[in-house]
Design an enzyme around this catalytic site. Sequence first.
Site, PDB file in Angstrom:
ATOM      1  CE  LYS A 153       6.152  26.924  -0.671  1.00  0.00           C
ATOM      2  NZ  LYS A 153       5.754  27.567  -1.916  1.00  0.00           N
TER       3      LYS A 153
ATOM      4  CE1 TYR B 115       8.778  19.225   3.583  1.00  0.00           C
ATOM      5  CE2 TYR B 115      10.932  18.254   3.873  1.00  0.00           C
ATOM      6  CZ  TYR B 115       9.819  18.840   4.403  1.00  0.00           C
ATOM      7  OH  TYR B 115       9.728  19.037   5.742  1.00  0.00           O
TER       8      TYR B 115
ATOM      9  CG  ASP C 151       6.024  17.435 -26.774  1.00  0.00           C
ATOM     10  OD1 ASP C 151       6.228  17.030 -25.618  1.00  0.00           O
ATOM     11  OD2 ASP C 151       5.354  16.803 -27.605  1.00  0.00           O
TER      12      ASP C 151
ATOM     13  CG  HIS D 110      12.715  14.639  11.375  1.00  0.00           C
ATOM     14  ND1 HIS D 110      12.552  15.826  10.727  1.00  0.00           N
ATOM     15  CD2 HIS D 110      12.150  13.715  10.575  1.00  0.00           C
ATOM     16  CE1 HIS D 110      11.923  15.622   9.587  1.00  0.00           C
ATOM     17  NE2 HIS D 110      11.668  14.358   9.480  1.00  0.00           N
ATOM     18  CG  HIS D 111      12.128  10.222   9.340  1.00  0.00           C
ATOM     19  ND1 HIS D 111      10.815  10.076   8.999  1.00  0.00           N
ATOM     20  CD2 HIS D 111      12.574  11.279   8.632  1.00  0.00           C
ATOM     21  CE1 HIS D 111      10.479  11.007   8.111  1.00  0.00           C
ATOM     22  NE2 HIS D 111      11.535  11.748   7.875  1.00  0.00           N
TER      23      HIS D 111
ATOM     24  CD1 TRP E 280       6.352   3.438   3.933  1.00  0.00           C
ATOM     25  CD2 TRP E 280       7.668   4.138   2.280  1.00  0.00           C
ATOM     26  NE1 TRP E 280       6.731   4.731   4.204  1.00  0.00           N
ATOM     27  CE2 TRP E 280       7.532   5.188   3.194  1.00  0.00           C
ATOM     28  CE3 TRP E 280       8.458   4.355   1.141  1.00  0.00           C
ATOM     29  CZ2 TRP E 280       8.147   6.425   3.044  1.00  0.00           C
ATOM     30  CZ3 TRP E 280       9.070   5.587   0.991  1.00  0.00           C
ATOM     31  CH2 TRP E 280       8.911   6.606   1.935  1.00  0.00           C
TER      32      TRP E 280
ATOM     33  CG  HIS F 195      -1.558   1.333   1.524  1.00  0.00           C
ATOM     34  ND1 HIS F 195      -2.602   1.850   0.780  1.00  0.00           N
ATOM     35  CD2 HIS F 195      -1.280   2.266   2.468  1.00  0.00           C
ATOM     36  CE1 HIS F 195      -2.949   3.031   1.274  1.00  0.00           C
ATOM     37  NE2 HIS F 195      -2.147   3.323   2.293  1.00  0.00           N
TER      38      HIS F 195
ATOM     39  CB  THR G 128       5.710  25.134   5.734  1.00  0.00           C
ATOM     40  OG1 THR G 128       6.893  24.383   5.480  1.00  0.00           O
ATOM     41  CG2 THR G 128       4.517  24.370   5.221  1.00  0.00           C
TER      42      THR G 128
ATOM     43  CB  SER H  86      10.138   5.688 -14.273  1.00  0.00           C
ATOM     44  OG  SER H  86       9.053   6.525 -14.510  1.00  0.00           O
ATOM     45  CB  SER H  87      11.390   9.194 -10.462  1.00  0.00           C
ATOM     46  OG  SER H  87      10.389   8.379 -10.016  1.00  0.00           O
TER      47      SER H  87
ATOM     48  NE  ARG I 282       3.942   3.530  10.859  1.00  0.00           N
ATOM     49  CZ  ARG I 282       4.906   4.070  10.100  1.00  0.00           C
ATOM     50  NH1 ARG I 282       5.892   4.748  10.654  1.00  0.00           N
ATOM     51  NH2 ARG I 282       4.872   3.975   8.797  1.00  0.00           N
TER      52      ARG I 282
END
Lengths: 196, 539
Positions: free
Chosen positions: B344, B270, B118, B315-316, B154, B89, B341, B182-183, B463
Amino acid sequence: MATAQNNNSKLVIKLLAVVIGMFGFGFALVPLYDVFCDITGINGKTSNQAASYQSIEVDESREVTVEFITRTNTGMPWEFRAQTHRVKVHPGELNTVEFYVRNPLTKEVVAQAIPSVSPGQAALFLNKTECFCFNQQPLAGGDEASLPMQFYVDPQLPEDINYFTVQYTLYDVTARTNDLPQKENPFLTQQESSGK
Amino acid sequence: MSKANDVISPDSAAPEHDDHHDHHDHIPKGITRWLFTTNHKDIGTLYLWFAFIMFLVGGAMAMVIRAELFQPGLQIVEPDFFNQMTTVHGLIMVFGAVMPAFTGLANWLVPMMIGAPDMALPRMNNWSFWILPFAFLILLSSLFMEGGGPNFGWTFYAPLSTTYSGDSTALFVFSVHIMGISSIMGAINVIVTIFNMRAPGMTWMKMPLFVWTWLITAFLLIAVMPVLAGAVTMVLTDKFFGTSFFDAAGGGDPVMFQHIFWFFGHPEVYIMILPAFGIISHIVPTFSRKPLFGYASMVYATASIALLSFIVWAHHMFTTGMPLFAEMFFMFATMLISVPTGVKVFNWVATMWRGALTFEVPMLFALAFIVLFTIGGLSGLMLAITPVDFQYHDTYFVVAHFHYVLVTGAIFSIMAAVYYWLPKWTGKMFDITLAKWHFWCSLISVNVLFFPMHFVGLAGMPRRIPDYSLQFADFNQWISLGGFAFGLSQLIFLALLIKACRKQGEPVSDQVWEGAHGLEWEIPSPAPYHTFETPPVVK
């Protein structure tokens, strides 16, 4: 038209160089991480080579508690425990602690102990003159052994650390004994012994 | 400017179509049109449909997760399959839905916004799309392998992905490689297009914000996707070829995996939100009938967020045992991101201030984005506080946080963008009744779905676990009901899109929306197959 394509391909080449560079950087992070941790000692790894103990001044005024804990990795069946769980030492004083291991299997197993010190900064000040973790330890099936570890705490140990824990995790490395990883291993290279 | 002139002379624009100059809207027919297309609009459409299909596939997996969590205890699926569902997922939504949707929007919009005929590299554009379905075919097929698909989350932390994973890990690694290629190709294409193909007079500080945000996103992509490729390669060699990057027994370090992964992972989040900022910066001024407040500050804020994203990754990892000074550094650096942020959010609010507001469907989604994304941002600020992160870490509070920023943030912005530009693409107004149903059903259900997750998270529900303590049961039923409702609401969107693609609806004017400004609103509706073969002059 030619100009447009030239401009495009020039930029594409530059961008591809960035992509390749960043792919390399991903791998460069591995030695960078090791060097960074070696210098700062923040991940609690100790040196894998013997420190020399010569004319170190023992700081009798200070007492540091060193605690030993042991673990075996998943799938590693050995019994492994510290004979001394906690020891109070004066910085600069040479101490020996023993670890008991027993191989309950019927076949020989080669083990490698990986140390980890918490808090990590203390790792830089834990000098081992002798340690079973410097080498791989083979043990025949059913055998038991007492493995020594001799160390002194550097008198330079920061004032705020008066208690630290040394953990050894035992890994089964029988399958990879042929490619002894330690000597070339940048991760476990010797740090400059700070207590000369 | 003279450079731009050189680039887009009419002859160089589309040499293959020279003989069709009189009626240049000749469109190839059949399946080969889509297989061989180099047209940025076709490729944009392919990307958007692909992203939507992946959104439904990943959503179906979320339904499995929510069905399992409807009641405590193991109800429907095995824990191992549950873990595969959470893993795939996440992978599908990140790499299959959000990123391709933004790439699709970039394909459609960037050339039209900068007055280019194009994308700069049309054939590479075709490749960068067409390798994507294969990447996801590989990933999804691994679910049917003996031993199951990837089940390590993931984030594929070592040693879960190296020591404890199944053989399908190889398929996972290859599919991530293909997604990454691809990206990267898509990002290179966007950068080259924006650098070399702007219409005369389109100076940097006249570029529409969607173009600016995508340019910065593209640079983030080429900077971090290769690092991800490196990380999965190390996992591959650790697992199958006996290396010890992340194996302590061989001198590696599993914590290093997290450093490398999050060095990619934080800029990645981001990548999934900067284009959204661009989209909202188009929609809010249109329906406020005022120019955007603080254009330049928006550009600088976007660039600052992108730069800061490289120095906050740990921070993760507050709970991995970092020294105090590192925790302090990453805490304050993370909090610093809330400054640009905030710039914005305040700019959008200031744009609406005293504007002549109307609430068409794109504006409804944009407003929901501003409010709900800000909620997600604030819970992110809470997570940035190191001492409390020890409580929140790996709980449903984190799940609530990143779903607020990704679902009501990124995905709501994509929906807003589709509603905003769809009439330009099809030439017909979409079914407004269905669109309003879609909006209100989504808005209500998404909050029933994600808001209670804050509470169960704070109360300690972890989780990625298929079972939970009884005290979480009531909230989880609410969450699951919200989840099912949100899933069903997307079928309204599907119906609306099918109607729109069949060109049903009222014809629209070239400008479509009264307050819309920009080059893409000056071309006819529907946008012709080839646009700006002669570059417009931007004043």
